[in-house]
Design a protein around this motif. Structure first.
Motif, PDB file in Angstrom:
ATOM      1  N   ASP A  74       0.832  -1.195   0.000  1.00 14.09           N
ATOM      2  CA  ASP A  74       0.000   0.000   0.000  1.00 14.09           C
ATOM      3  C   ASP A  74       0.874   1.255   0.000  1.00 14.09           C
ATOM      4  O   ASP A  74       2.091   1.167   0.121  1.00 14.09           O
ATOM      5  CB  ASP A  74      -0.960  -0.002   1.198  1.00 14.09           C
ATOM      6  N   MET A  75       0.220   2.382  -0.158  1.00 20.28           N
ATOM      7  CA  MET A  75       0.976   3.636  -0.240  1.00 20.28           C
ATOM      8  C   MET A  75       1.036   4.384   1.090  1.00 20.28           C
ATOM      9  O   MET A  75       1.146   5.625   1.102  1.00 20.28           O
ATOM     10  CB  MET A  75       0.400   4.523  -1.356  1.00 20.28           C
ATOM     11  N   ALA A  76       1.027   3.653   2.186  1.00 19.66           N
ATOM     12  CA  ALA A  76       1.108   4.283   3.516  1.00 19.66           C
ATOM     13  C   ALA A  76       2.247   5.298   3.644  1.00 19.66           C
ATOM     14  O   ALA A  76       2.051   6.358   4.247  1.00 19.66           O
ATOM     15  CB  ALA A  76       1.206   3.215   4.598  1.00 19.66           C
ATOM     16  N   GLY A  79       1.051   8.573   2.762  1.00 23.04           N
ATOM     17  CA  GLY A  79      -0.218   8.953   3.371  1.00 23.04           C
ATOM     18  C   GLY A  79      -1.452   8.395   2.676  1.00 23.04           C
ATOM     19  O   GLY A  79      -2.544   8.929   2.830  1.00 23.04           O
ATOM     20  N   MET A  80      -1.259   7.306   1.897  1.00 28.44           N
ATOM     21  CA  MET A  80      -2.404   6.710   1.189  1.00 28.44           C
ATOM     22  C   MET A  80      -2.512   5.230   1.549  1.00 28.44           C
ATOM     23  O   MET A  80      -2.415   4.363   0.687  1.00 28.44           O
ATOM     24  CB  MET A  80      -2.226   6.872  -0.328  1.00 28.44           C
ATOM     25  N   GLN A  81      -2.717   4.958   2.838  1.00 35.88           N
ATOM     26  CA  GLN A  81      -2.765   3.560   3.283  1.00 35.88           C
ATOM     27  C   GLN A  81      -3.948   2.804   2.695  1.00 35.88           C
ATOM     28  O   GLN A  81      -3.936   1.582   2.622  1.00 35.88           O
ATOM     29  CB  GLN A  81      -2.727   3.404   4.808  1.00 35.88           C
ATOM     30  N   GLU A  82      -4.978   3.568   2.244  1.00 39.74           N
ATOM     31  CA  GLU A  82      -6.148   2.936   1.635  1.00 39.74           C
ATOM     32  C   GLU A  82      -5.866   2.542   0.181  1.00 39.74           C
ATOM     33  O   GLU A  82      -6.640   1.829  -0.427  1.00 39.74           O
ATOM     34  CB  GLU A  82      -7.368   3.862   1.738  1.00 39.74           C
ATOM     35  N   MET A  83      -4.755   2.996  -0.359  1.00 40.59           N
ATOM     36  CA  MET A  83      -4.402   2.652  -1.734  1.00 40.59           C
ATOM     37  C   MET A  83      -3.604   1.352  -1.701  1.00 40.59           C
ATOM     38  O   MET A  83      -2.387   1.344  -1.521  1.00 40.59           O
ATOM     39  CB  MET A  83      -3.574   3.783  -2.353  1.00 40.59           C
ATOM     40  N   VAL A  84      -4.342   0.252  -1.845  1.00 38.76           N
ATOM     41  CA  VAL A  84      -3.747  -1.076  -1.708  1.00 38.76           C
ATOM     42  C   VAL A  84      -3.739  -1.761  -3.067  1.00 38.76           C
ATOM     43  O   VAL A  84      -4.683  -1.615  -3.839  1.00 38.76           O
ATOM     44  CB  VAL A  84      -4.574  -1.933  -0.711  1.00 38.76           C
ATOM     45  N   SER A 105       0.148   1.452  -9.592  1.00 34.25           N
ATOM     46  CA  SER A 105      -0.682   2.335 -10.414  1.00 34.25           C
ATOM     47  C   SER A 105      -0.284   3.797 -10.305  1.00 34.25           C
ATOM     48  O   SER A 105      -0.753   4.631 -11.067  1.00 34.25           O
ATOM     49  CB  SER A 105      -2.140   2.158 -10.000  1.00 34.25           C
ATOM     50  N   MET A 106       0.575   4.093  -9.375  1.00 33.92           N
ATOM     51  CA  MET A 106       0.927   5.494  -9.130  1.00 33.92           C
ATOM     52  C   MET A 106       2.394   5.579  -8.726  1.00 33.92           C
ATOM     53  O   MET A 106       2.889   4.718  -8.005  1.00 33.92           O
ATOM     54  CB  MET A 106       0.030   5.983  -7.986  1.00 33.92           C
ATOM     55  N   ALA A 107       3.050   6.612  -9.173  1.00 32.62           N
ATOM     56  CA  ALA A 107       4.438   6.833  -8.768  1.00 32.62           C
ATOM     57  C   ALA A 107       4.444   7.283  -7.309  1.00 32.62           C
ATOM     58  O   ALA A 107       3.502   7.927  -6.855  1.00 32.62           O
ATOM     59  CB  ALA A 107       5.082   7.891  -9.651  1.00 32.62           C
TER      60      ALA A 107
HETATM   61 CU   LIG Z   1      -1.256   6.712  -4.227  1.00 24.72          CU
END
Ligand SMILES: [Cu+2]
Length: 135
Positions: A74-76, A79-84, A105-107
């Motif tokens: 994830d992107m924890a 700050g994007m822990q919901e982005m798994v 999906s994201m840099a």
């Molecule tokens: Cu992200």
């Protein structure tokens, strides 16, 4: 003179402890194991492969045949822990390395959380590794 003698006894005791302690290095503790990223950066995009190495920190040797029972990406760190994203284990290319396929999906910074069992050891190895995905 008394102090010096006591000091020597203390040093001798320390050396003795160190000597007795040495064979125990063979009996590894689960905390002696650690996952390390083979490459800290990855190309952003679909179906990228992250390779990690499991090492015994005391011997520096790779550890094969660990059973990976938990993984999450994830992107924890950004700050994007919901982005798994889904993590799919892949066959390793050499003993002691473990590979995972995932879509970045994201840099940015992605956190790979791993849980594993090592053959012959009690407890679990738990590590969080940060992989940076680049455009
Ligand atoms: Cu992200």
């Amino acid at each position: 003179m008394k102090t010096i003698t006591a000091g020597r006894v203390f040093v001798a005791a320390l050396i003795g402890l160190a000597t007795i302690g040495a064979p125990n290095f063979a009996l590894a503790d689960i905390k002696d194991y650690e996952f390390q990223l083979v490459e800290p950066t990855i190309q952003a995009g679909a179906d990228k492969v992250v390779t990690v190495r499991l090492v015994n920190k005391k011997t520096g040797k790779p550890v094969p045949d660990a059973v990976i029972f938990a993984s999450r990406l994830d992107m924890a760190p950004d700050g994007m822990q919901e982005m798994v994203t889904k993590v799919t284990p892949m066959p390793g290319t050499e003993p002691g390395t473990y590979r995972f396929k995932a879509t970045f999906s994201m840099a940015g910074r992605w956190q790979l959380s791993l849980g594993a069992k090592v053959q012959g050891e009690t407890g679990t190895v738990e590590n969080k590794l940060v992989v940076t995905a680049q455009k």
